[in-house]
Design an enzyme around this catalytic site. Structure first.
Site, PDB file in Angstrom:
ATOM      1  N   SER A 147       0.826  -1.206   0.000  1.00 48.17           N
ATOM      2  CA  SER A 147       0.000   0.000   0.000  1.00 48.17           C
ATOM      3  C   SER A 147       0.866   1.264   0.000  1.00 48.17           C
ATOM      4  O   SER A 147       1.921   1.308   0.634  1.00 48.17           O
ATOM      5  CB  SER A 147      -0.914   0.011   1.233  1.00 48.17           C
ATOM      6  OG  SER A 147      -1.548   1.269   1.379  1.00 48.17           O
ATOM      7  N   TYR A 167     -12.414  -6.156   4.752  1.00 50.44           N
ATOM      8  CA  TYR A 167     -13.118  -5.802   5.975  1.00 50.44           C
ATOM      9  C   TYR A 167     -14.059  -4.591   5.850  1.00 50.44           C
ATOM     10  O   TYR A 167     -14.633  -4.162   6.843  1.00 50.44           O
ATOM     11  CB  TYR A 167     -12.100  -5.539   7.090  1.00 50.44           C
ATOM     12  CG  TYR A 167     -11.192  -6.717   7.330  1.00 50.44           C
ATOM     13  CD1 TYR A 167     -11.697  -7.926   7.786  1.00 50.44           C
ATOM     14  CD2 TYR A 167      -9.828  -6.635   7.051  1.00 50.44           C
ATOM     15  CE1 TYR A 167     -10.864  -9.030   7.977  1.00 50.44           C
ATOM     16  CE2 TYR A 167      -8.988  -7.722   7.238  1.00 50.44           C
ATOM     17  CZ  TYR A 167      -9.511  -8.912   7.694  1.00 50.44           C
ATOM     18  OH  TYR A 167      -8.691  -9.992   7.880  1.00 50.44           O
ATOM     19  N   LYS A 168     -14.224  -4.046   4.645  1.00 53.31           N
ATOM     20  CA  LYS A 168     -15.023  -2.832   4.513  1.00 53.31           C
ATOM     21  C   LYS A 168     -16.500  -3.059   4.862  1.00 53.31           C
ATOM     22  O   LYS A 168     -17.136  -2.225   5.501  1.00 53.31           O
ATOM     23  CB  LYS A 168     -14.917  -2.278   3.091  1.00 53.31           C
ATOM     24  CG  LYS A 168     -13.541  -1.763   2.727  1.00 53.31           C
ATOM     25  CD  LYS A 168     -13.533  -1.226   1.301  1.00 53.31           C
ATOM     26  CE  LYS A 168     -12.150  -0.783   0.884  1.00 53.31           C
ATOM     27  NZ  LYS A 168     -12.157  -0.225  -0.492  1.00 53.31           N
ATOM     28  N   GLY A 186     -17.007  -5.829  -7.047  1.00 54.39           N
ATOM     29  CA  GLY A 186     -16.448  -5.975  -5.709  1.00 54.39           C
ATOM     30  C   GLY A 186     -16.412  -4.660  -4.962  1.00 54.39           C
ATOM     31  O   GLY A 186     -17.207  -3.753  -5.237  1.00 54.39           O
ATOM     32  N   GLY A 187     -15.472  -4.530  -4.016  1.00 53.18           N
ATOM     33  CA  GLY A 187     -15.423  -3.353  -3.168  1.00 53.18           C
ATOM     34  C   GLY A 187     -15.220  -2.058  -3.914  1.00 53.18           C
ATOM     35  O   GLY A 187     -15.967  -1.081  -3.717  1.00 53.18           O
ATOM     36  N   GLY A 213      -6.292   5.123 -12.348  1.00 55.39           N
ATOM     37  CA  GLY A 213      -6.601   4.693 -10.992  1.00 55.39           C
ATOM     38  C   GLY A 213      -5.903   5.527  -9.931  1.00 55.39           C
ATOM     39  O   GLY A 213      -6.335   5.552  -8.772  1.00 55.39           O
TER      40      GLY A 213
END
Length: 282
Positions: free
Chosen positions: A14, A67-68, A130-131, A243
């Site tokens: 990240s 985990y969102k 997805g998320g 992105g």
């Protein structure tokens, strides 16, 4: 010291820490940003981890995959969070409880407006439910898209996103594999929210022969920033949004929630690229 962190699974790559530390420096704040990787924490439990962060003086944490959705159930939503958006990526610890937000969908809208101005999205085909797909779809809803077409190889997941958008008064429709080519041709905008295009998953998620005639394209992938999809779209005369824009603006939004500061996005962009020129290419 403004103590922040990121909770997620497999998050060692990240770039969030360097962005938040830089934003803090711009505001004259000392910022620490810890990676709380569930792969590295014995007997990881989300509630336990959030509680520990709260007790150890964190101002807040970002939350990422997977985990969102679980985090959304544990917090009081901030006012701007749409009720139907069942995921949060930002949790702030207050004396009166935990407050949650989703800066991904707001970050998408800010990135879109930065890149395309006041142009409406029109009819948009999105690959991936997805998320990040949930966030961009709600961003499209906020931008006033005429229709959101969703395709996902997991049909159930795709149809669930469509149902969620429909319940939130958006015009949405699931597109089957058989109808995908026609949907690509008819769309004003194309969005990739799948991993295809990442360094470890090279390729283009759309049939390149169908690109051309669409107005704009967005790829949620930002490693690399210039994906095969966006290169082909640009050559086909389509305006593109990378992105990086989503990463950048969702990060600014999250930092503002954590700190109460107001960030000059143009100055932050310049400072970030000066400090990390490789971010231009991924």
């Amino acid at each position: 010291m403004l103590k922040l962190g990121l909770i997620g699974k497999g998050i060692s790559r990240s770039q969030s820490a360097r962005l938040h530390v830089l934003l803090g420096r711009m505001c004259g704040m000392d910022v620490s940003y810890d990676y709380l990787d569930s792969d590295q924490i014995e007997d990881f439990d989300l509630i336990k981890q959030l509680t520990t962060c709260s007790e150890k003086g964190y101002a807040g944490v970002n939350v990422t995959h997977p985990y969102k959705t679980s985090a959304r159930k544990l917090i009081t939503p901030r006012k701007r969070l749409p009720a139907a958006l069942g995921a949060v990526n930002t949790v702030v610890f207050r004396e009166d409880g935990w407050r949650g937000d989703n800066t991904d969908f707001v970050g998408f809208m800010r990135g879109y407006k930065k890149q395309f101005g006041d142009a409406k999205p029109g009819t948009v085909l999105q690959l991936g439910a997805g998320g990040v797909g949930l966030a961009s779809a709600f961003g499209l809803r906020g931008l006033g898209a005429d229709k959101i077409l969703v395709h996902d190889k997991d049909i159930t997941r795709g149809e669930e996103l469509v149902a969620t958008l429909t319940a939130a008064d958006a015009q949405a429709e699931f597109v089957s594999a058989e109808n995908l080519s026609d949907a690509v041709r008819s769309a004003d905008g194309l969005i990739n929210c799948t991993p295809v295009g990442m360094n470890q998953y090279p390729g283009c998620p759309f049939d390149v022969d169908l690109l051309g005639g669409q107005k704009w394209a967005f790829d949620a992938v930002y490693t690399p920033v210039e994906t095969a999809f966006l290169r082909t779209a640009t050559k086909s005369g389509i305006e593109v949004m990378t992105g990086f824009e989503l990463f950048f603006f969702q990060g600014i939004e999250a930092f503002e929630v954590f700190s109460g500061a107001e960030i000059d996005a143009d100055a932050a962009r310049q400072d970030y690229f000066n400090a990390y020129p490789e971010a231009l290419t991924g």
